[in-house]
Design a protein around this motif. Structure first.
Motif, PDB file in Angstrom:
ATOM      1  N   TYR A  19      -2.735  12.460   0.512  1.00 31.36           N
ATOM      2  CA  TYR A  19      -1.433  12.385  -0.330  1.00 31.36           C
ATOM      3  C   TYR A  19      -2.109  12.534  -1.698  1.00 31.36           C
ATOM      4  O   TYR A  19      -3.121  12.470  -2.049  1.00 31.36           O
ATOM      5  CB  TYR A  19      -0.931  11.439   0.160  1.00 31.36           C
ATOM      6  CG  TYR A  19      -0.397  11.290   1.407  1.00 31.36           C
ATOM      7  CD1 TYR A  19       1.019  11.480   1.668  1.00 31.36           C
ATOM      8  CD2 TYR A  19      -1.242  10.726   2.201  1.00 31.36           C
ATOM      9  CE1 TYR A  19       1.449  11.578   2.795  1.00 31.36           C
ATOM     10  CE2 TYR A  19      -0.457  10.747   3.736  1.00 31.36           C
ATOM     11  CZ  TYR A  19       0.607  11.270   3.892  1.00 31.36           C
ATOM     12  OH  TYR A  19       1.239  11.225   5.317  1.00 31.36           O
ATOM     13  N   SER A  22       4.039  17.276  -0.641  1.00 31.35           N
ATOM     14  CA  SER A  22       5.330  17.811  -0.977  1.00 31.35           C
ATOM     15  C   SER A  22       6.188  17.558   0.364  1.00 31.35           C
ATOM     16  O   SER A  22       5.412  17.366   1.453  1.00 31.35           O
ATOM     17  CB  SER A  22       5.318  19.415  -1.287  1.00 31.35           C
ATOM     18  OG  SER A  22       5.034  19.906  -0.255  1.00 31.35           O
ATOM     19  N   GLU A  24       7.663  19.816   1.818  1.00 30.09           N
ATOM     20  CA  GLU A  24       7.717  20.975   2.617  1.00 30.09           C
ATOM     21  C   GLU A  24       6.266  20.732   3.301  1.00 30.09           C
ATOM     22  O   GLU A  24       6.200  21.091   4.675  1.00 30.09           O
ATOM     23  CB  GLU A  24       7.582  22.198   1.525  1.00 30.09           C
ATOM     24  CG  GLU A  24       7.507  23.278   2.342  1.00 30.09           C
ATOM     25  CD  GLU A  24       7.624  24.442   1.502  1.00 30.09           C
ATOM     26  OE1 GLU A  24       6.295  25.280   1.389  1.00 30.09           O
ATOM     27  OE2 GLU A  24       8.623  24.647   0.891  1.00 30.09           O
ATOM     28  N   SER A  53      13.618  12.894  -0.203  1.00 29.43           N
ATOM     29  CA  SER A  53      12.481  13.088  -1.289  1.00 29.43           C
ATOM     30  C   SER A  53      11.779  14.302  -1.352  1.00 29.43           C
ATOM     31  O   SER A  53      11.884  14.967  -0.247  1.00 29.43           O
ATOM     32  CB  SER A  53      11.393  11.847  -0.900  1.00 29.43           C
ATOM     33  OG  SER A  53      11.867  10.668  -0.991  1.00 29.43           O
ATOM     34  N   GLU A  54      11.325  14.772  -2.444  1.00 20.91           N
ATOM     35  CA  GLU A  54      10.619  15.997  -2.687  1.00 20.91           C
ATOM     36  C   GLU A  54       9.217  15.912  -2.524  1.00 20.91           C
ATOM     37  O   GLU A  54       8.522  16.688  -2.309  1.00 20.91           O
ATOM     38  CB  GLU A  54      10.897  16.517  -4.107  1.00 20.91           C
ATOM     39  CG  GLU A  54      12.573  16.930  -4.074  1.00 20.91           C
ATOM     40  CD  GLU A  54      13.061  17.986  -3.480  1.00 20.91           C
ATOM     41  OE1 GLU A  54      12.001  19.008  -3.404  1.00 20.91           O
ATOM     42  OE2 GLU A  54      13.935  17.959  -2.879  1.00 20.91           O
ATOM     43  N   GLN A  55       8.782  14.723  -2.934  1.00 19.08           N
ATOM     44  CA  GLN A  55       7.250  14.483  -2.738  1.00 19.08           C
ATOM     45  C   GLN A  55       6.955  12.975  -2.281  1.00 19.08           C
ATOM     46  O   GLN A  55       7.843  12.113  -2.679  1.00 19.08           O
ATOM     47  CB  GLN A  55       6.561  14.559  -4.060  1.00 19.08           C
ATOM     48  CG  GLN A  55       4.937  14.621  -4.010  1.00 19.08           C
ATOM     49  CD  GLN A  55       4.260  14.867  -5.336  1.00 19.08           C
ATOM     50  OE1 GLN A  55       4.616  15.955  -5.664  1.00 19.08           O
ATOM     51  NE2 GLN A  55       3.472  14.126  -5.703  1.00 19.08           N
TER      52      GLN A  55
END
Length: 85
Positions: A19, A22, A24, A53-55
Motif C-alpha cells: 500500500y 488505488s 482500481e 474511496s479512490e485510494q
C-alpha cells in the motif's frame, strides 16, 4: 481459479498487497475473490463497486471499507450479537 475468503480471513488476504493502492488496483488484485458470508456469498468486485474511496493507504482501510459495504445479514447469524454467549 477463483478464491473464496471468509470475512474473518480478509485481513490476511489484504495484507498480501503493498500500500497505498488505488481503488482500481484493489479491484484488479482482489476482484476475483468471493466473500463468504454467514448467509451466502458475494463477489468482492461487487462489494468494491459500492465503495467510493479512490485510494487506500493500508489493508485496514480496505477492510473497513469492505465491512461497511457488506450487507448486515452477511456478518453474523440472525439475532446474534457480540454481547451474547
Amino acid at each position: 481459479m477463483p478464491r473464496e475468503v471468509k470475512l474473518n480471513e480478509l485481513t490476511d488476504l489484504l495484507g498480501e498487497a503493498s500500500y497505498p493502492l488505488s481503488a482500481e488496483m484493489v479491484q484488479s488484485k482482489f476482484g476475483d475473490v468471493t466473500l463468504v458470508y454467514a448467509d451466502g456469498s458475494e463477489s468482492m468486485s461487487e462489494v468494491l463497486d459500492r465503495i467510493e474511496s479512490e485510494q487506500f493507504d493500508s489493508a485496514e482501510d480496505v477492510q473497513t471499507s469492505i465491512f461497511n459495504a457488506v450487507p448486515v445479514e452477511g456478518v453474523g447469524e440472525p439475532g446474534q450479537s457480540e454481547g451474547e454467549g
